[in-house]
Scaffold this active site. Structure first.
Site, PDB file in Angstrom:
ATOM      1  N   GLU A 183      10.846 -34.277   1.805  1.00  0.00           N
ATOM      2  CA  GLU A 183      11.575 -33.015   1.658  1.00  0.00           C
ATOM      3  C   GLU A 183      13.019 -33.172   2.151  1.00  0.00           C
ATOM      4  O   GLU A 183      13.521 -32.335   2.903  1.00  0.00           O
ATOM      5  CB  GLU A 183      10.856 -31.889   2.419  1.00  0.00           C
ATOM      6  CG  GLU A 183       9.479 -31.605   1.860  1.00  0.00           C
ATOM      7  CD  GLU A 183       8.644 -30.675   2.734  1.00  0.00           C
ATOM      8  OE1 GLU A 183       9.117 -30.290   3.819  1.00  0.00           O
ATOM      9  OE2 GLU A 183       7.519 -30.340   2.336  1.00  0.00           O
ATOM     10  N   GLU A 263       2.392 -30.984  -2.537  1.00  0.00           N
ATOM     11  CA  GLU A 263       1.834 -30.167  -1.460  1.00  0.00           C
ATOM     12  C   GLU A 263       1.478 -28.805  -2.024  1.00  0.00           C
ATOM     13  O   GLU A 263       2.327 -27.913  -2.117  1.00  0.00           O
ATOM     14  CB  GLU A 263       2.847 -29.981  -0.310  1.00  0.00           C
ATOM     15  CG  GLU A 263       3.068 -31.196   0.542  1.00  0.00           C
ATOM     16  CD  GLU A 263       3.878 -30.892   1.816  1.00  0.00           C
ATOM     17  OE1 GLU A 263       4.176 -29.702   2.088  1.00  0.00           O
ATOM     18  OE2 GLU A 263       4.207 -31.855   2.530  1.00  0.00           O
TER      19      GLU A 263
END
Ligand SMILES: *[C@@H]1O[C@H](CO)[C@@H](O)[C@H](O)[C@H]1NC(C)=O
Ligand SMILES: *[C@@H]1O[C@H](CO)[C@@H](O)[C@H](O)[C@H]1NC(C)=O
Ligand SMILES: *[C@@H]1O[C@H](CO)[C@@H](O)[C@H](O)[C@H]1NC(C)=O
Ligand SMILES: *[C@@H]1O[C@H](CO)[C@@H](O)[C@H](O)[C@H]1NC(C)=O
Ligand SMILES: *[C@@H]1O[C@H](CO)[C@@H](O)[C@H](O)[C@H]1NC(C)=O
Ligand SMILES: *[C@@H]1O[C@H](CO)[C@@H](O)[C@H](O)[C@H]1NC(C)=O
EC number: 3.2.1.23
Length: 654
Positions: A183, A263
């Site tokens: 991320e 995710e």
């Protein structure tokens, strides 16, 4: 393109004769047809996250089998750098940290592995997996081209990745994909040179064939700094939103290739002092179906959350640490129990592939061993010779944990009162410099608590020359956002009235080693009710023993521990650091105790460090083993819907 060529070569080779097969295993991306290619055939994965660092090795096989039986093709795991490189160049890959064994188990069970190798992982893990010793260079810019940071990354990856290479799919192992960074688009630095550096480093160690990928929040703004040419860009997003829109954001970076949600949240994390997060099964099942319906790849985060044992939890900003349980409301509970969510998601998966046959490993039985009486060993300050054998470090001004090279747990800062404080005198931490919670006493008499972001001043009384003890607890380093440089201890000066306190004796406390060797009672007179306020006592160690009942088959079994009348602290059983308890804060009230740390051949030893107030003294004083978890206490919370950090926003726009 190299990947495609490998697959294409495979198609030309005759298959099915002997050892040549192993060499021909391949995994790659088919950009023309928007899917993965495994051994030259179209492939879509359904995966689930399990962090080996949050499950005892003893239970790895059980949890992996349960994941396999849910119909998963793959697991996804993070590698927490700080869990393995304890000090610069000092590595630990043994026991619960034996990553290669974990990956081999997955392989044997028939699960592929998506490896998120870091260096940064977030994960609600201390400092997002970055080692705290990086902070010894105070000005270090983490997750950037900072040369000291890169030197540390290069050494670590030079150790880790060669271990991983034989475990790559094309080398006969389970690892089909390796994530680079994590991320990164959510981080302020936006340093493409850093990403390019990592890409080169990973390629150097792992070769050209493995699929390297990135993961970012499903929006253009995250992908802008998170994606890099040559690393396959994937996204993450929560259930309940618009799946089409979320995948469109991936298409912004990857116009062709497989759709991947790396995710897909099956639940959500918790913070001390906030409600336990619960995400309804129905919502997850519905969105999972929508994802699978369009042939997309998915990793469910978490499939089993597990436990933040010892000191491994992280924190978010404004400073808010996560509790010991990382249950996550996942399909398998913290203790690996099969839940209604497990069966509902398995049913959805079963619509798209045939589920493996055979029995699902059952939920492990739990046992209520009952109450265990606890005795006081003595105040922490009575054990300084044991806890800090090399003695205090002397410094005019306070030093941080990193400066004294103690990275976790507790440090005692001691000085003397420079003046008589007969009246209530404010002890003040300007700049919110107590990281994270300080338990303050004067000559052993408790005065109160200063807590980061909550309270920066208390009144104290005492005579000139009296010992002022400030025991500072590191409650977990920030794991997300720009506040990763999270120094611990007294990170700024304390003042008493108008005076800056100086001439500190700083005791690094090695409680974990000492608990392992065993502690003898100091037999001191209790100062427990000596404080001006009966709500605090000086931090004190307690001990208790219990045996596993004989004559009952299959003991020891898993259990949960409760702390009736206790306030906040740390607990060890047989030297194993189970984690933090804070039942008066919640939402977690019980701690999971895996059976593998218990023994039936002799007495089991419990050690408790109570930081504030124990029920010992006049009342009955015990901890209690029960057979049901309670991580969902409804105590007094600051707000019903915490808006703690930007990741929450991902739940909204979709
Ligand atoms: C979902 O997003 C797509 C693409 O942005 C849009 O066309 C569609 O109308 C959205 N669906 C709903 C139900 O909002
Ligand atoms: C503190 O008070 C005591 C009497 O209670 C006195 O003897 C002493 O000199 C005082 N010390 C300082 C530093 O003011
Ligand atoms: C400290 O004591 C003073 C004087 O009694 C009082 O006004 C103040 O509110 C107290 N501060 C704290 C933090 O208790
Ligand atoms: C404490 O104050 C001194 C003097 O003002 C200053 O030099 C020092 O940097 C401060 N220390 C910390 C940790 O803030
Ligand atoms: C418990 O402590 C005793 C005394 O220190 C020790 O002999 C025993 O081995 C410990 N038990 C376990 C299971 O560690
Ligand atoms: C937690 O408590 C809330 C409120 O009482 C309840 O709605 C929820 O179902 C509980 N969740 C679990 C996992 O027990």
């Amino acid at each position: 393109m190299l990947l495609l060529r490998a697959a294409w070569l495979l198609a030309l080779l005759p298959v099915g004769f002997g050892s040549a097969n192993a060499i021909q295993r391949s995994f790659g991306i088919d950009y023309d047809n928007n899917h993965f290619l495994k051994d030259g055939k179209p492939f879509r994965y359904i995966s689930g996250s399990i962090h080996y660092s949050r499950v005892p090795r003893y239970y790895w096989k059980d949890r992996l089998l349960k994941m396999k039986m849910a119909g998963l093709d793959a697991i996804q795991t993070y590698v927490p750098w700080n869990y393995h490189e304890l000090k610069p160049g000092l590595y630990n890959f043994f026991g619960d940290r034996d990553l290669e064994y974990f990956l081999q188990l997955a392989n044997e069970i028939g699960l592929l592995v998506i490896l998120r190798a870091g260096p940064y992982i977030c994960a609600e893990w201390d400092m997002g997996g970055l080692p705290a010793w990086l902070l010894e260079k105070e000005s270090i810019v983490l997750r950037s081209s900072d040369s000291d940071y890169l030197a540390a990354v290069e050494r670590w990856m030079g150790f880790l990745l060669p271990k991983m290479k034989p475990l790559l799919y094309q080398n006969g192992g389970p690892v089909i994909m390796v994530q680079v960074e994590n991320e990164y688009g959510s981080y302020f630095a936006c340093d493409y040179d850093y990403l390019r550096y990592l890409q080169k480093l990973f390629r150097h160690h792992l070769g050209d064939e493995v699929v390297l990928f990135t993961t970012d929040g499903a929006s253009k703004s995250y992908l802008r700094c998170g994606a890099l040419q040559g690393l396959y860009a994937t996204v993450d997003f929560a259930p309940g939103g618009n799946v089409t829109a979320a995948f469109l954001s991936q298409r912004g970076s990857e116009p062709r290739g497989p759709l991947v949600n790396s995710e897909f949240y099956t639940g959500w994390l918790d913070h001390w002092g906030h409600r336990h997060s619960v995400v309804p099964t129905k919502t997850i099942a519905k969105t999972l179906n929508e994802i699978l319906e369009r042939g997309a790849n998915v990793n469910m985060y978490m499939f089993i959350g597990g436990t933040n044992f010892a000191y491994w939890n992280g924190a978010n900003m404004p400073y808010s640490p996560q509790p010991t349980s990382y249950d996550y409301d996942a399909p398998l509970s913290e203790a690996g129990d099969l839940t209604e969510k497990y069966f509902a998601l398995r049913e959805v998966i079963g619509r798209y592939k045939s589920l493996p046959e055979g029995p699902i490993p059952p939920t492990t039985p739990k046992y209520a061993y009952g109450q265990v009486a606890m005795q006081k060993l003595g105040a922490v300050t009575e054990f300084l010779d044991d806890l800090s054998p090399s003695g205090p470090i002397k410094s005019t001004y306070p030093l941080t944990f990193a400066q004294i090279k103690q990275y976790f747990g507790f440090v005692l800062y001691r000085t003397t009162l420079p003046k008589n404080c007969t009246e209530q005198t404010p002890l003040f931490s300007a700049l919110n410099g107590v990281h994270d919670r300080a338990y303050i006493s004067v000559d052993g008499v408790p005065q109160g608590v200063i807590e980061r972001g909550k309270s920066s001043v208390i009144n104290i009384t005492g005579k000139a020359g009296a010992n002022l003890d400030v025991l500072v607890e590191n409650m977990g380093r920030v794991n997300y956002g720009r506040y990763n440089n999270d120094f611990k201890g007294l990170v700024s000066n304390l003042t008493l009235g108008q005076i800056t306190l100086v001439d500190w004796e700083i005791y690094p406390l090695d409680i974990d080693s000492v608990v392992g060797y065993g502690l003898n009672s100091r037999g001191s007179e209790s100062k427990i009710s000596g404080g001006k306020s009966s709500s605090y006592a000086a931090p004190t160690l307690y001990t208790g023993r219990f045996s596993i009942p004989s004559g009952i088959p299959d003991l020891p079994q898993d259990t949960y521990i409760r702390f009736p009348g206790w306030t906040k602290g740390q607990i060890w059983i047989n030297g194993f650091n189970l984690g933090r308890y804070w039942p008066v804060c919640g939402p977690q009230v019980t701690l999971f105790v895996p059976s593998n740390i218990l023994v039936s051949s002799s007495l089991n030893n419990i050690t408790v460090l109570e930081l504030e107030h124990s029920p010992c003294g006049t009342q009955k004083c015990a901890v209690e083993f029960v057979d049901k978890p309670d991580i969902n206490a409804t105590l007094q919370y600051e707000s019903n819907t915490p808006k703690l950090f930007t990741k929450d926003l991902w739940l909204d726009p979709l």
